[in-house]
Design an enzyme around this catalytic site. Structure first.
Site, mmCIF file in Angstrom:
data_model
loop_
_atom_site.group_PDB
_atom_site.id
_atom_site.type_symbol
_atom_site.label_atom_id
_atom_site.label_comp_id
_atom_site.label_asym_id
_atom_site.label_seq_id
_atom_site.Cartn_x
_atom_site.Cartn_y
_atom_site.Cartn_z
ATOM 1 N N SER A 139 0.849 -1.192 0.000
ATOM 2 C CA SER A 139 0.000 0.000 0.000
ATOM 3 C C SER A 139 0.883 1.240 0.000
ATOM 4 C CB SER A 139 -0.891 0.007 1.256
ATOM 5 O OG SER A 139 -1.550 1.246 1.420
ATOM 6 N N TYR A 152 -2.708 -0.249 10.364
ATOM 7 C CA TYR A 152 -2.745 -0.677 8.961
ATOM 8 C C TYR A 152 -1.392 -0.445 8.302
ATOM 9 C CZ TYR A 152 -4.035 -0.997 4.049
ATOM 10 O OH TYR A 152 -4.098 -1.348 2.724
#
Length: 240
Positions: A139, A152
């Site tokens: 990501s 995250y």
């Protein structure tokens, strides 16, 4: 090797489903896995009716036995596993002070352990056959931390570290990290409601199509065997 056996986790929607379509249309045989069997069946039917090659198995990446069965089943049916796309992921964001510990655990179970379970299942097969390729979904938030993304981001930083270590330990195994920013998907579920509402407004402005990420994965998969595409990062030009 023009046609490859490509396994894709989290393939019932979003990037996983788009990648299955992109690679199957390119001539590869895709084996798709996720928890939602009805969606997998529909996607396989769509691809097969279009003259492409696909099959599926239900899969829970948090369960090592489930991942082993998924990978080993594909190997038994097709005789090899050329590529594993570790795509399954979750992103229930919240400030740390919210103490959403179950969400924290879920992110590490899916985003980190899921990748490790895939590696544990496929790496011995790839080593034995003398080649293989892991495509690990990271990501943009593996490169920086924003408010409410700490856990995250940590999970995706871990994916980067795992990918780099795997690449350095095996000179005949290719490893690619894909690091997209906002992407059209079902990832924005759960988490702190206020945080997720804000993130959704950002996604509405900046999301790139899942097919764009699938194109990046296809680029890495289709490179010659001696070329390792180590990382691809993608984001909308409108995002600052």
């Amino acid at each position: 090797m023009s046609s490859k056996i490509v396994l894709i986790t989290g393939a019932s929607s979003g990037i996983g489903a788009a990648t299955a379509r992109r690679l199957a249309i390119a001539g590869h045989h895709v084996v798709i896995g996720a928890r939602r069997a009805d969606r997998l069946e529909a996607l396989v039917l769509e691809l097969n009716e279009g003259g492409h090659k696909a099959d599926h198995a239900t899969l829970d990446v948090t369960d090592r036995d489930s991942v082993s069965a998924f990978v080993e089943g594909a190997y038994e049916r097709h005789g090899r596993v050329d590529v594993l796309v570790n795509n399954a992921g979750v992103m229930p964001l919240s400030p740390l002070a919210s103490l959403r510990v179950e969400d924290w655990n879920q992110m590490f179970d899916v985003n980190v352990k899921g990748v490790l379970h895939g590696i544990a299942a496929a790496l011995p097969l790839m080593k034995a056959q003398g080649h293989g390729h892991f495509v690990n979904m990271s990501s943009s938030l593996a490169h920086y931390v924003a408010p409410a993304t700490a856990v995250y981001s940590a999970s995706k930083y871990a994916v980067r570290a795992i990918s780099d270590g795997l690449r350095k330990e095996h000179d005949n195994i290719r490893v690619t990290e894909i690091s997209p920013s906002f992407t059209e998907s079902e990832l924005l579920q759960g988490g702190d409601p206020d945080t997720m509402a804000f993130v959704q407004t950002m996604a509405d402005r900046f999301s790139i199509p899942a097919s764009t990420v699938a194109d990046a994965i296809a680029y890495a998969v289709d490179q010659p065997a001696d070329i390792d595409v180590s990382e691809i990062a993608l984001r909308s030009r409108a995002e600052v």
